[in-house]
Design an enzyme around this catalytic site. Sequence first.
Site, PDB file in Angstrom:
ATOM      1  N   TYR A 167       0.937  -1.236   0.137  1.00 22.46           N
ATOM      2  CA  TYR A 167       0.072   0.093  -0.063  1.00 22.46           C
ATOM      3  C   TYR A 167       0.982   1.187  -0.089  1.00 22.46           C
ATOM      4  CZ  TYR A 167      -3.421   3.614   1.709  1.00 22.46           C
ATOM      5  OH  TYR A 167      -4.193   4.661   2.068  1.00 22.46           O
ATOM      6  N   ASP A 186       9.231   2.684  -0.860  1.00 24.61           N
ATOM      7  CA  ASP A 186       8.403   3.425  -0.118  1.00 24.61           C
ATOM      8  C   ASP A 186       8.766   2.840   1.333  1.00 24.61           C
ATOM      9  OD1 ASP A 186       4.606   3.391   0.105  1.00 24.61           O
ATOM     10  OD2 ASP A 186       6.236   4.472   1.360  1.00 24.61           O
ATOM     11  N   LYS A 244       5.219   9.091   8.677  1.00 24.33           N
ATOM     12  CA  LYS A 244       5.193   8.609   9.860  1.00 24.33           C
ATOM     13  C   LYS A 244       6.261   9.321  10.923  1.00 24.33           C
ATOM     14  CE  LYS A 244       2.499   4.565   7.976  1.00 24.33           C
ATOM     15  NZ  LYS A 244       1.240   4.704   8.712  1.00 24.33           N
TER      16      LYS A 244
HETATM   17  P1  KE4 Z   1      -0.749   8.151   4.608  1.00 26.99           P
HETATM   18  O1  KE4 Z   1      -1.248   9.099   3.522  1.00 26.99           O
HETATM   19  O2  KE4 Z   1      -1.528   7.309   5.479  1.00 26.99           O
HETATM   20  O3  KE4 Z   1       0.051   9.307   5.753  1.00 26.99           O
HETATM   21  O4  KE4 Z   1       0.434   7.580   4.087  1.00 26.99           O
HETATM   22  C1  KE4 Z   1       0.083   6.321   3.284  1.00 26.99           C
HETATM   23  C2  KE4 Z   1       1.098   5.244   3.253  1.00 26.99           C
HETATM   24  C3  KE4 Z   1       2.215   5.221   2.283  1.00 26.99           C
HETATM   25  N1  KE4 Z   1       2.968   4.053   2.121  1.00 26.99           N
HETATM   26  C4  KE4 Z   1       2.783   3.126   3.212  1.00 26.99           C
HETATM   27  C5  KE4 Z   1       3.916   2.009   3.312  1.00 26.99           C
HETATM   28  C6  KE4 Z   1       1.975   3.365   4.265  1.00 26.99           C
HETATM   29  O5  KE4 Z   1       2.128   2.124   5.295  1.00 26.99           O
HETATM   30  C7  KE4 Z   1       1.151   4.266   4.329  1.00 26.99           C
HETATM   31  C8  KE4 Z   1      -0.041   4.332   5.510  1.00 26.99           C
HETATM   32  N2  KE4 Z   1      -0.061   3.147   6.215  1.00 26.99           N
HETATM   33  C9  KE4 Z   1      -1.382   2.948   6.859  1.00 26.99           C
HETATM   34  C10 KE4 Z   1      -1.306   1.665   7.648  1.00 26.99           C
HETATM   35  N3  KE4 Z   1      -1.393   0.401   6.943  1.00 26.99           N
HETATM   36  C11 KE4 Z   1      -1.994   4.258   7.725  1.00 26.99           C
HETATM   37  C12 KE4 Z   1      -3.023   3.939   8.294  1.00 26.99           C
HETATM   38  C13 KE4 Z   1      -4.374   4.248   7.941  1.00 26.99           C
HETATM   39  O6  KE4 Z   1      -4.618   4.112   6.434  1.00 26.99           O
HETATM   40  O7  KE4 Z   1      -5.242   4.776   8.638  1.00 26.99           O
END
Ligand code: KE4
Length: 430
Positions: A142, A237, A270
């Site tokens: 993701y 990523d 993060k």
């Molecule tokens: P955000 O747009 O949520 O800040 O980041 C997206 C993203 C991009 N790349 C990786 C590897 C990620 O894990 C994420 C976001 N992770 C999720 C947890 N699986 C955030 C939790 C959520 O979607 O509420």
Amino acid sequence: MSTNQQLFDRAKISIPGGVNSPVRAFRAVGGTPRFITRAQGAYMWDAEGTRYIDYIGSWGPMILGHGHPAVLDAVRKAIEEGFSFGAPTEREIELAEEILSLVPSCEQIRLVSSGTEAGMSAIRLARGATGRSKIIKFEGCYHGHADALLVKAGSGLATFGHPTSAGVPAEVVQHTLVLEYNNVEQIEEAFRTQGSEIACVMIEPIAGNMNFVRSSVPFVKRIRELCDQHGALFVFDEVMSGFRVALGSAQSLYAELIPGFRPDLSVFGKVIGGGMPLAAFGGPRRIMEQLAPLGPVYQAGTLSGNPVATACGLATLREIKKPGFFEALSARTAQLAHGLQAAAQAAGVPLVSECQGGMFGFFFASELPQNYNVVMATDKERFNRFFHGMLDRGVYLAPALYEAGFVSAAHTAEDIDATLAAARDVLAQL
Ligand code: KE4
């Protein structure tokens, strides 16, 4: 005082699904989400006053634990100076320099407000820098919810992806090829047939969105070779793994195993925001200078490099780079991961766990999955019962079998022992 259920019922009136991000709704595990009122150190408290040992850590950012004094001080000072200026600040330079000092593959970095924005921008930059449209991602990874990345594998190798979300036109994902994680043959075939059209390959080097699956060294090495051979960019990523699995992020681990290894672009989030909205993408100057205002690839953001968020991120990074930080965090995380596996073994329950730095995962299975299909074939029913059994005992794990878990520097050996005691109790009933 409202109960969690009362708050959830009320939230669902004004907010779709009652949440501002789907995974928080507990739909994968069932039950009522906990509405958190406050957090401190390794703990969170819900609206009913119940305390949880927190293994979500805001999905990765809270590596120091909640309310670290140095971070609180930095943020308090920053808010007194101003929330946002829409003009450059010295602290953005300091944060950029801090990140670059820890990630030798990057010569320049651009700060944004979310991992999605960082990943989306990295894709646009890769396409702009190569003049190509096709991108490759892997099933189970993701990279945020930008349209081009909300795509699942087509039927077979040559066919392109299909949208995983309504509202994403097929045309938008027609250039996105989705391959199987850790499958060397497929990536070789893709480059053999379309190598001259591929702008980039984007991967989660340690896939926390499949709970915890490592990309194999031969797989990473082969992608690096194929990208070099065909002029495509390799995008790491590290939104989740960055500054979480190691001080130098996952790429530093692969550089130890593959001499001279570097990705071309890296995406972070993060941890570098410490819980505030901040993410970034970076790479060599020759690529990054393609970005506006210097180059033809447009990218922008009102709150990019926000003064309060940069204070929070900078204070966080300055803490995690202190000597011994990652050794202690890694040992604590391993105590949990290995303890879970031992407890399951003693209870005769098939469970395998993995960890790196402050990130861990576990599967109700006999072997560690190497790709998405295997992850999704693990025992979901057992996972969900385990999740709720632990939640009922004050241990808050990730509410989905495809999500990773996070330990912070605030988690003590006693917290881990208490977690393992709860696990032994629940596993006995599985
Ligand atoms: P955000 O747009 O949520 O800040 O980041 C997206 C993203 C991009 N790349 C990786 C590897 C990620 O894990 C994420 C976001 N992770 C999720 C947890 N699986 C955030 C939790 C959520 O979607 O509420």
